[in-house]
Design an enzyme around this catalytic site. Structure first.
Site, PDB file in Angstrom:
ATOM      1  CE  LYS A 138      -3.533  -0.485  -0.461  1.00  0.00           C
ATOM      2  NZ  LYS A 138      -4.190  -0.839  -1.751  1.00  0.00           N
ATOM      3  N   GLY A 139       2.063   1.149  -0.545  1.00  0.00           N
ATOM      4  CA  GLY A 139       2.927   2.323  -0.633  1.00  0.00           C
ATOM      5  C   GLY A 139       2.948   2.944  -2.015  1.00  0.00           C
ATOM      6  N   GLY A 140       2.526   2.166  -3.024  1.00  0.00           N
ATOM      7  CA  GLY A 140       2.561   2.630  -4.407  1.00  0.00           C
ATOM      8  C   GLY A 140       3.404   1.753  -5.307  1.00  0.00           C
ATOM      9  CB  THR A 141       4.803  -1.675  -4.853  1.00  0.00           C
ATOM     10  OG1 THR A 141       3.567  -2.341  -4.526  1.00  0.00           O
ATOM     11  CG2 THR A 141       5.551  -1.344  -3.565  1.00  0.00           C
ATOM     12  NE  ARG A 142       0.488  -4.276  -9.789  1.00  0.00           N
ATOM     13  CZ  ARG A 142       1.055  -5.309 -10.384  1.00  0.00           C
ATOM     14  NH1 ARG A 142       1.589  -5.158 -11.593  1.00  0.00           N
ATOM     15  NH2 ARG A 142       1.151  -6.472  -9.783  1.00  0.00           N
ATOM     16  CB  SER A 227      -4.037   2.743   2.354  1.00  0.00           C
ATOM     17  OG  SER A 227      -4.209   2.246   1.054  1.00  0.00           O
ATOM     18  CE  LYS A 344      -3.418  -1.454  -6.754  1.00  0.00           C
ATOM     19  NZ  LYS A 344      -2.788  -2.064  -5.572  1.00  0.00           N
TER      20      LYS A 344
END
Length: 381
Positions: A138-142, A227, A344
């Protein structure tokens, strides 16, 4: 008159011949110029890379479909909901004793290699990843992975392999067979956010290659925890409230660090484990907040870290006001822009302000320690 006409036709024929010779020479010199500048070699190579890209695009598409294929799950009891609701693996829950379908599909290739058939084929070579996005959930890896995949010199696994935390007993060759095929000069990558919080992952990655580059996307741990909870709540509407999970006791306000949604945000503690096996120079810490507010700027840092030419830039992004984060502009040949899925950008539930403040106070010393260790101040206050 007849003789005069012969002379006209003869002169016209001489002019036409000279023009033909002139254009022939132009074509020859043009061809020689392009060959001397390397175009003759690069054209087939460009076509070859496109073949690889098309081949692996089909492979990634199949893997995504396999990810979306539902699998039977048992509903946990009330106590296990508390212990597992925000687990590092919550995004992908597999049936015990099984592994994702896209991984089992590599068995034929693995068997072929055991029979003496090399991993390399006409579309390139399967290599161990030179860089891994190891966190955080939930940090923005995707988003980071999808942005990186625009780059022609990056090839990445679409699904999360979970090799170094779940399937390590399958062996390194099994892992390599999951990788996309690459050409010389291209980088192989994968991302599995739960690696960052898995105690055994650093030594296992180092066993594969201690020169591996490691990318960690970090985000304000309070926002990240909310998140994380929101995602789990969308899958399990009967989940207890955020505050009941985050606090051991609502009266004393003591934070429950056994809840993984809270524990993941202790970045300094997790980084200490990784620094026992890798030097700090092997890490890049990407700001999840700046990945939203300035995607091109953060992508510039990532491309520099990976030793890539800065191909991904401002021209690739636009901000989606509805979702609240950047999307990729419409690629050539596509009828619509590329945005991350419906999962997202979910709206977060209302959390009491005193609970959020309690969490900020709890995380503050850990954040400052992380700033010192990473050499970056992320400004989470």
């Amino acid at each position: 008159m007849g003789c005069s006409g012969c002379r006209v036709r003869f002169n016209f024929g001489k002019v036409l011949s000279k023009v033909s010779v002139f254009f022939t020479m132009v074509l020859i010199f043009t061809y020689l110029f392009y060959c001397l500048t390397g175009f003759c070699d690069s054209a087939p190579r460009t076509l070859y890379r496109q073949q690889v890209s098309d081949y692996d695009a089909l492979d990634d598409h199949r893997r995504v479909l396999d990810e979306l294929r539902p699998s039977p799950r048992l509903l946990p009891d009330a106590q296990s909901q508390r212990n597992r609701s925000g687990s590092a693996d919550a995004e992908q829950v597999d049936t015990p004793g099984q592994f994702p379908q896209h991984m089992s599909e590599s068995a034929n290739e693995e068997s072929a290699q055991s029979n003496g058939i090399p991993v390399s084929n006409t579309f390139g070579t399967k290599r161990f990843p030179q860089a891994i996005i190891i966190g955080v959930k939930k940090g923005g890896t995707r988003a980071l992975l999808e942005f990186l995949r625009i780059h022609p010199d990056v090839r990445a696994v679409g699904a999360e392999p979970h090799f170094f935390d779940r399937f390590y007993d399958k062996g390194l060759e099994w892992y390599r067979n999951l990788m996309p095929r690459t050409l010389d000069g291209q980088i192989t990558m994968e991302k599995t956010p739960s690696y960052f919080v898995t105690k055994e992952a650093p030594s296992r990655v180092c066993t594969m290659n201690c020169q591996t580059k490691l990318i960690v996307v970090v985000r304000d741990p309070v926002t990240r925890a909310v998140s994380d909870y929101t995602q789990t709540l969308s899958k399990n509407p009967g989940l207890p409230s955020f505050q009941s999970l985050a606090l051991k006791n609502s009266t004393t306000g003591l934070i429950d660090t056994t809840w993984s949604a809270v524990r993941i945000g202790l970045y300094a503690k997790h980084l200490e484990n990784w620094l026992q096996h890798f030097p700090l120079s092997h890490f890049l810490f990407v700001s999840g907040e700046r990945l939203v507010s300035d995607p091109a700027g953060e992508m510039g840092r990532v491309q520099d870290f990976l030793g890539l030419k800065r191909v991904v830039s401002d021209k690739h992004f636009y901000f989606n006001q509805t979702k609240g984060f950047p999307c990729l502009k419409k690629p050539e040949g596509s009828s619509r822009p590329r945005c991350l899925g419906k999962s997202k950008g979910r709206p977060h539930p209302q959390i009491p302000s005193e609970v959020l403040q309690r969490l900020r106070d709890f995380y503050r010393p850990f954040n400052h320690r992380f700033y010192q260790m990473s050499g970056q101040d992320f400004g989470w206050e």
